[in-house]
Motif scaffolding. Structure first.
Motif, PDB file in Angstrom:
ATOM      1  N   PHE A  15     -37.913  -0.157  -7.721  1.00 46.80           N
ATOM      2  CA  PHE A  15     -36.862  -0.647  -8.607  1.00 46.80           C
ATOM      3  C   PHE A  15     -35.546   0.067  -8.308  1.00 46.80           C
ATOM      4  O   PHE A  15     -34.487  -0.550  -8.214  1.00 46.80           O
ATOM      5  CB  PHE A  15     -37.296  -0.417 -10.061  1.00 46.80           C
ATOM      6  CG  PHE A  15     -36.300  -0.940 -11.051  1.00 46.80           C
ATOM      7  CD1 PHE A  15     -36.331  -2.268 -11.414  1.00 46.80           C
ATOM      8  CD2 PHE A  15     -35.338  -0.114 -11.600  1.00 46.80           C
ATOM      9  CE1 PHE A  15     -35.418  -2.760 -12.315  1.00 46.80           C
ATOM     10  CE2 PHE A  15     -34.428  -0.605 -12.494  1.00 46.80           C
ATOM     11  CZ  PHE A  15     -34.467  -1.932 -12.862  1.00 46.80           C
ATOM     12  N   MET A  19     -32.138  -1.455  -7.038  1.00 46.69           N
ATOM     13  CA  MET A  19     -30.909  -1.321  -7.814  1.00 46.69           C
ATOM     14  C   MET A  19     -29.795  -0.747  -6.953  1.00 46.69           C
ATOM     15  O   MET A  19     -28.655  -1.218  -6.976  1.00 46.69           O
ATOM     16  CB  MET A  19     -31.198  -0.420  -9.008  1.00 46.69           C
ATOM     17  CG  MET A  19     -30.081  -0.346 -10.017  1.00 46.69           C
ATOM     18  SD  MET A  19     -30.643   0.418 -11.532  1.00 46.69           S
ATOM     19  CE  MET A  19     -30.449   2.125 -11.143  1.00 46.69           C
ATOM     20  N   ALA A  21     -29.522  -0.977  -3.740  1.00 47.64           N
ATOM     21  CA  ALA A  21     -29.049  -1.989  -2.801  1.00 47.64           C
ATOM     22  C   ALA A  21     -28.100  -2.958  -3.496  1.00 47.64           C
ATOM     23  O   ALA A  21     -27.029  -3.291  -2.965  1.00 47.64           O
ATOM     24  CB  ALA A  21     -30.232  -2.755  -2.211  1.00 47.64           C
ATOM     25  N   VAL A  22     -28.488  -3.408  -4.652  1.00 46.79           N
ATOM     26  CA  VAL A  22     -27.666  -4.402  -5.356  1.00 46.79           C
ATOM     27  C   VAL A  22     -26.289  -3.824  -5.683  1.00 46.79           C
ATOM     28  O   VAL A  22     -25.278  -4.509  -5.593  1.00 46.79           O
ATOM     29  CB  VAL A  22     -28.386  -4.860  -6.645  1.00 46.79           C
ATOM     30  CG1 VAL A  22     -27.440  -5.617  -7.551  1.00 46.79           C
ATOM     31  CG2 VAL A  22     -29.581  -5.713  -6.298  1.00 46.79           C
ATOM     32  N   LEU A  23     -26.240  -2.534  -6.032  1.00 43.44           N
ATOM     33  CA  LEU A  23     -24.978  -1.976  -6.497  1.00 43.44           C
ATOM     34  C   LEU A  23     -24.064  -1.561  -5.357  1.00 43.44           C
ATOM     35  O   LEU A  23     -22.853  -1.532  -5.519  1.00 43.44           O
ATOM     36  CB  LEU A  23     -25.256  -0.770  -7.396  1.00 43.44           C
ATOM     37  CG  LEU A  23     -25.789  -1.091  -8.791  1.00 43.44           C
ATOM     38  CD1 LEU A  23     -26.036   0.182  -9.574  1.00 43.44           C
ATOM     39  CD2 LEU A  23     -24.802  -1.970  -9.536  1.00 43.44           C
ATOM     40  N   THR A  24     -24.642  -1.203  -4.217  1.00 42.04           N
ATOM     41  CA  THR A  24     -23.790  -0.570  -3.208  1.00 42.04           C
ATOM     42  C   THR A  24     -23.541  -1.414  -1.970  1.00 42.04           C
ATOM     43  O   THR A  24     -22.578  -1.156  -1.257  1.00 42.04           O
ATOM     44  CB  THR A  24     -24.407   0.766  -2.751  1.00 42.04           C
ATOM     45  OG1 THR A  24     -25.681   0.494  -2.195  1.00 42.04           O
ATOM     46  CG2 THR A  24     -24.530   1.714  -3.907  1.00 42.04           C
ATOM     47  N   ARG A  25     -24.384  -2.342  -1.608  1.00 38.48           N
ATOM     48  CA  ARG A  25     -24.210  -3.055  -0.341  1.00 38.48           C
ATOM     49  C   ARG A  25     -22.915  -3.856  -0.351  1.00 38.48           C
ATOM     50  O   ARG A  25     -22.477  -4.378  -1.370  1.00 38.48           O
ATOM     51  CB  ARG A  25     -25.385  -4.010  -0.066  1.00 38.48           C
ATOM     52  CG  ARG A  25     -26.734  -3.377  -0.090  1.00 38.48           C
ATOM     53  CD  ARG A  25     -26.883  -2.275   0.908  1.00 38.48           C
ATOM     54  NE  ARG A  25     -26.729  -2.742   2.286  1.00 38.48           N
ATOM     55  CZ  ARG A  25     -27.077  -2.034   3.355  1.00 38.48           C
ATOM     56  NH1 ARG A  25     -27.611  -0.829   3.202  1.00 38.48           N
ATOM     57  NH2 ARG A  25     -26.907  -2.502   4.554  1.00 38.48           N
ATOM     58  N   ARG A  26     -22.313  -3.979   0.816  1.00 35.70           N
ATOM     59  CA  ARG A  26     -21.084  -4.745   0.936  1.00 35.70           C
ATOM     60  C   ARG A  26     -21.370  -6.128   1.531  1.00 35.70           C
ATOM     61  O   ARG A  26     -20.530  -6.748   2.142  1.00 35.70           O
ATOM     62  CB  ARG A  26     -20.101  -3.985   1.832  1.00 35.70           C
ATOM     63  CG  ARG A  26     -19.551  -2.746   1.174  1.00 35.70           C
ATOM     64  CD  ARG A  26     -18.548  -3.129   0.078  1.00 35.70           C
ATOM     65  NE  ARG A  26     -18.246  -1.984  -0.769  1.00 35.70           N
ATOM     66  CZ  ARG A  26     -18.869  -1.751  -1.920  1.00 35.70           C
ATOM     67  NH1 ARG A  26     -19.805  -2.560  -2.357  1.00 35.70           N
ATOM     68  NH2 ARG A  26     -18.538  -0.699  -2.639  1.00 35.70           N
ATOM     69  N   MET A  31     -27.535  -7.674  -1.008  1.00 41.69           N
ATOM     70  CA  MET A  31     -27.708  -7.564  -2.471  1.00 41.69           C
ATOM     71  C   MET A  31     -28.898  -8.386  -2.928  1.00 41.69           C
ATOM     72  O   MET A  31     -29.691  -7.974  -3.783  1.00 41.69           O
ATOM     73  CB  MET A  31     -26.454  -8.084  -3.195  1.00 41.69           C
ATOM     74  CG  MET A  31     -25.292  -7.101  -3.194  1.00 41.69           C
ATOM     75  SD  MET A  31     -23.833  -7.885  -3.875  1.00 41.69           S
ATOM     76  CE  MET A  31     -24.301  -8.016  -5.586  1.00 41.69           C
ATOM     77  N   ILE A  38     -36.408  -5.524  -6.740  1.00 43.84           N
ATOM     78  CA  ILE A  38     -36.536  -5.336  -8.188  1.00 43.84           C
ATOM     79  C   ILE A  38     -37.637  -6.237  -8.738  1.00 43.84           C
ATOM     80  O   ILE A  38     -38.503  -5.806  -9.529  1.00 43.84           O
ATOM     81  CB  ILE A  38     -35.184  -5.627  -8.890  1.00 43.84           C
ATOM     82  CG1 ILE A  38     -34.159  -4.568  -8.507  1.00 43.84           C
ATOM     83  CG2 ILE A  38     -35.363  -5.669 -10.394  1.00 43.84           C
ATOM     84  CD1 ILE A  38     -32.759  -4.885  -8.974  1.00 43.84           C
ATOM     85  N   PRO A  93     -18.826  -8.746  -1.537  1.00 41.77           N
ATOM     86  CA  PRO A  93     -18.630  -8.892  -2.991  1.00 41.77           C
ATOM     87  C   PRO A  93     -17.320  -8.266  -3.466  1.00 41.77           C
ATOM     88  O   PRO A  93     -16.799  -8.654  -4.508  1.00 41.77           O
ATOM     89  CB  PRO A  93     -19.839  -8.205  -3.604  1.00 41.77           C
ATOM     90  CG  PRO A  93     -20.446  -7.425  -2.512  1.00 41.77           C
ATOM     91  CD  PRO A  93     -20.060  -8.046  -1.221  1.00 41.77           C
ATOM     92  N   ASP A  94     -16.756  -7.333  -2.710  1.00 45.58           N
ATOM     93  CA  ASP A  94     -15.496  -6.740  -3.152  1.00 45.58           C
ATOM     94  C   ASP A  94     -14.320  -7.686  -2.965  1.00 45.58           C
ATOM     95  O   ASP A  94     -13.295  -7.533  -3.607  1.00 45.58           O
ATOM     96  CB  ASP A  94     -15.224  -5.450  -2.355  1.00 45.58           C
ATOM     97  CG  ASP A  94     -16.106  -4.340  -2.866  1.00 45.58           C
ATOM     98  OD1 ASP A  94     -16.677  -4.528  -3.965  1.00 45.58           O
ATOM     99  OD2 ASP A  94     -16.254  -3.321  -2.177  1.00 45.58           O
ATOM    100  N   THR A  96     -14.609 -11.092  -3.117  1.00 42.85           N
ATOM    101  CA  THR A  96     -14.761 -12.366  -3.860  1.00 42.85           C
ATOM    102  C   THR A  96     -14.487 -12.120  -5.330  1.00 42.85           C
ATOM    103  O   THR A  96     -15.394 -11.987  -6.142  1.00 42.85           O
ATOM    104  CB  THR A  96     -16.171 -12.913  -3.687  1.00 42.85           C
ATOM    105  OG1 THR A  96     -17.092 -11.894  -4.072  1.00 42.85           O
ATOM    106  CG2 THR A  96     -16.470 -13.326  -2.282  1.00 42.85           C
ATOM    107  N   THR A  97     -13.196 -12.050  -5.655  1.00 47.12           N
ATOM    108  CA  THR A  97     -12.838 -11.741  -7.048  1.00 47.12           C
ATOM    109  C   THR A  97     -11.994 -12.861  -7.617  1.00 47.12           C
ATOM    110  O   THR A  97     -11.046 -12.613  -8.360  1.00 47.12           O
ATOM    111  CB  THR A  97     -12.061 -10.413  -7.109  1.00 47.12           C
ATOM    112  OG1 THR A  97     -10.948 -10.522  -6.216  1.00 47.12           O
ATOM    113  CG2 THR A  97     -12.927  -9.266  -6.706  1.00 47.12           C
TER     114      THR A  97
END
Lengths: 101, 702
Positions: A15, A19, A21-26, A31, A38, A93-94, A96-97
């Motif tokens: 888990f 987590m 991976a989901v929070l930090t990968r670019r 993600m 998870i 993800p950074d 795509t805002t």
């Protein structure tokens, strides 16, 4: 002797990796992989609790459901990511805002 | 095979399923050969027929009359104190009727497979829709016969009204077909409304609409005196509409606008049979008292004579048959009226077979002529008997079956029609012997019998005997004669049903003895188990002594033969000429159908038009005027209040609205800080929440 605690420890690790991976990968696909980790952590918990606490096959059945769900989710998420790439030419993800308030 | 509820349910719902399949699937999503629709419908009627044959017919002679009444009838509509129970019931009457309905419907379906293939040289565009309606019609009739209560009976009744509307108006591009459909629907609706009132009276006084309970209620005196008479008359009015009795008979001849198999269906097995069936049932349960019965008898007897006289001068082959149906239905009502429902139902059965045979036979002729005329590009009327003649050699099978059915309807011995008509006439004669003041009832019946033989043989001689096109008129007469020489017999799909129906028009199926009612009378007059004992008293009189039977036989056969002879002298041997008669006043009255159609047109249709025009004008002037005037007033009032409302609007309302907007904008400015657009930022919040939750839960369970 492997006990319930061992399983829980492994699933907790899974888990946390997920987590992380989901929070930090670019990369949105990476993600997604984290999400899979998870889900599998949760699956492991279901099976383990079913084996040691409940008995029967309920946990395994739920596990199967989760696998199916994960497959469906991956299909949809990949499609969304593809669309995002076509629209914005990136899946970082950074960047795509678009929905910034 | 055991007679069970499941079996009855299949018999009942198979045609409905066929209807649903056709209307929902065939031609829309299922793209197959056009015949597929017909096959579905054939199965939808064939399966019930087969089940009736193996499941119901073997139980025909069982001593128990009621075979299946559901132990716990469906509680269908439950509205507090109002609860309607419905179930299926099979008694002796139903058993034979089911056999007749399913067989005749099956034959008509089979016949239509070929008959409906072509319309004006093109493939019929609404082939499967036609079969869908036929199936629905069959379902409605089976529902009506199987119902153990007047509620579902009424539903089947109304469904048939709908189907008749749809099928009579099947060629809806023709104005006359539209008009005929609307006429049929509205005319029978007059009867239906009265029937509904009758049902309401029964419900209010007996408290149930299930036939056995109604019968018991009537026996116990829950409804009696003038109320009983009133209920009976209302119920009979429904039968008058459906069975096309005087004065609501005008829709039936116009119903000829529909395709010929539809005419056969309406006239033989279903629609008109429903009225007689209802009347017979009402007699069984005792809702018809002496006064009502007298009305029934007179209406029936008069209709028999009245319609027969109109049939004398018609030239359209189907119209002759239509008026003969009205006349024969009058016979059945006469039998009910004199308390002899066995004879009424017997005639209903035999009539269904030979009338279906007659209609399908005329359909076969029309089909062949249509084809021949179309090939020669003629616009001659394929239904006008004057354009026929000499078809005996060209269409031998059609002629043979048609002749058998004609003999049957004329009441010539060795036919089924002879047996049943004889039973009716004997019943009326016996009644007259008991009540000499009602002599006219028997007179109506016997004169109509002679007329029937006359006009039916006139039809046969015009159509099948003589030279082809011998009576054709107009500029195309020669061409018609040429086309008639090329007419061919119809294919087996059409002649097989004719042969089957003609077989049932013979005496042999109904009774081994050619001059007395056979097993059918035994079955029909057997005690129905669900009826109270006393109800069978009505059946007791109506037979009379044996000598009455003998006299009836002599009289009716004599009159029928006289009719045939006169017809032969007029139309076959041409010894006598009809010219003087045709130019007389009486013929004109008959051709105008006693002016009833014109009267209804004048009294109801035109007045309805006038009323709608008047109400249209009322709408335009008075109501629109009022509305516009009101609007004008409001506009005027508004101007004087403008300055007040303007001030309130600006300061109070606008202020409040702007204040709320300002507040929301401040809130939004605060919240928008949270929405960064960074997915992983949101996820961080989510996971933080998760961790917090985990801590809280573990703290709580410590």
């Amino acid at each position: 002797m492997i006990t319930l605690t061992h399983y829980l420890a492994v699933s907790s690790l899974l888990f946390v990796f997920g987590m992380f991976a989901v929070l930090t990968r670019r990369n949105a696909i990476a993600m997604l992989m984290g999400v899979e980790l998870i889900l599998n952590a949760a699956n492991l918990n279901f099976v383990a609790f079913s084996k040691y606490v409940l008995g029967g096959v309920l946990g395994q059945v739920v596990g199967l459901f989760v696998i199916v769900l994960a497959a469906a989710e991956a299909a949809i998420a990949l499609a969304i990511i593809l669309d995002i790439y076509q629209e914005l030419a990136t899946i970082n993800p950074d960047e795509t805002t678009e929905l910034k308030g | 095979m055991e007679l069970s509820g499941t079996l009855l349910a299949i018999v009942l719902f198979a045609p409905l399923v066929a209807f649903l399949i056709q209307i929902l699937l065939v031609g829309r999503w299922v793209r197959g050969p056009r015949v597929a629709g017909a096959v579905v419908s054939l199965l939808g009627v064939g399966v019930p027929f087969f089940l009736v044959l193996v499941g119901v017919v073997p139980h025909l002679f069982e001593p128990t009359a009621v075979l299946w009444v559901p132990q716990a009838p469906l509680r269908w509509i439950d509205l507090g104190p109002l609860s309607f129970q419905v179930g299926l019931m099979v008694d002796n009457t139903t058993k034979v009727l089911l056999f007749m309905v399913t067989l005749v419907c099956l034959m008509i379906h089979l016949f239509s497979v070929e008959y409906m293939k072509v319309r004006d040289g093109e493939p019929e565009p609404y082939y499967s829709r036609f079969f869908a309606y036929l199936s629905l019609f069959t379902f409605a009739m089976i529902l009506l016969t199987l119902s153990d209560n007047l509620l579902t009976l009424f539903i089947g009744w109304e469904l048939m009204g709908l189907c008749s509307y749809l099928l009579i108006g099947f060629y809806y591009e023709r104005k006359s077909a539209q008009d005929a459909a609307i006429k049929a629907f509205l005319t029978t609706r007059v009867g239906d409304v009265l029937l509904l009132i009758g049902l309401a009276i029964v419900w209010a006084s007996v408290g149930s609409l299930r036939l056995p309970e109604v019968a018991q209620g009537v026996q116990a005196g829950a409804i009696k005196g003038w109320l009983l008479t009133l209920a009976g008359l209302f119920l009979f009015a429904g039968a008058v509409g459906k069975s096309a009795q005087f004065p609501l008979h005008t829709w039936l001849p116009d119903a000829m606008e529909g395709p010929t198999p539809v005419s056969a269906l309406i006239h033989a097995a279903t629609m008109v049979a429903a009225g007689v069936y209802l009347a017979a049932r009402m007699l069984q349960v005792g809702l018809f008292d002496e006064r009502t019965l007298l009305v029934v008898a007179y209406v029936g007897g008069f209709t028999a004579l009245f319609a027969a006289s109109i049939a004398l001068v018609q030239t359209d082959i189907k119209r002759v048959l239509a008026y003969s149906t009205v006349s024969q239905l009058g016979y059945m009502m006469l039998a009910v009226g004199v308390g002899n429902y066995t004879a009424a139902l017997f005639h209903l059965l035999t009539h269904a077979f030979f009338k279906a045979c007659l209609f399908l036979g005329s359909g076969s002729v029309i089909h062949a002529l249509h084809e021949a005329f179309h090939r020669h590009h003629l616009h001659a009327d394929a239904q006008d008997m004057r354009n026929m003649g000499g078809l005996r050699r060209r269409m031998p099978l059609t002629f043979g079956t048609f002749l058998i059915a004609t003999l049957a309807i004329s009441g010539i011995p060795l036919t089924a029609g002879f047996l049943s008509k004889d039973a009716i006439l004997a019943g009326s004669l016996a009644y007259v012997l008991e009540h000499p003041q009602h002599l006219m009832l028997a007179v109506f019946g016997f004169i109509a019998a002679a007329m029937t033989a006359f006009y039916m043989f006139r039809l046969v001689f015009w159509t099948f005997a003589g030279t082809p096109g011998g009576r054709a008129l107009g500029p195309e007469a020669d061409a018609v004669r040429g086309a008639l020489a090329e007419v061919r017999e119809s294919s087996w799909v059409m002649t097989v049903p004719l042969a089957v129906l003609a077989f049932f028009a013979l005496w042999i199926f109904w009774s081994l003895h050619p001059a007395s009612e056979g097993w059918i009378a035994e079955v029909l007059s057997g005690a129905e188990g669900w009826l109270p004992e006393a109800a069978h008293r009505a059946e007791a009189h109506g037979h009379g002594p044996a000598s009455v039977h003998l006299w009836t036989m002599v009289l009716s056969v004599g009159l029928a033969l006289l009719g045939v002879l006169v017809a032969a002298l007029f139309y076959l041997y041409r010894r006598w000429s009809t010219e003087r008669f045709a130019q007389g006043q009486f013929a004109r009255v008959l051709e105008a159908k006693y002016g009833l159609d014109a009267l209804y047109d004048w009294a109801f249709v035109r007045n309805a038009h006038r009323l709608s025009q008047w109400s249209g004008r009322f709408d335009l002037r008075v109501i629109d005027g009022a509305v516009n005037g009101l609007a004008y007033l409001v506009v005027g009032a508004r101007h004087s209040f403008t300055w007040v409302t303007g001030a309130i609007d600006r300061y109070v309302v606008d202020g409040a609205v702007n204040g709320v907007a300002w507040l929301l904008r401040q809130l939004g400015a605060g919240f928008r800080q949270l929405q960064t657009g960074y997915i992983q930022g949101y996820l961080l919040v989510v996971f933080s929440g998760l961790v917090a939750l985990a801590f809280l839960i573990s703290a709580a369970f410590r």
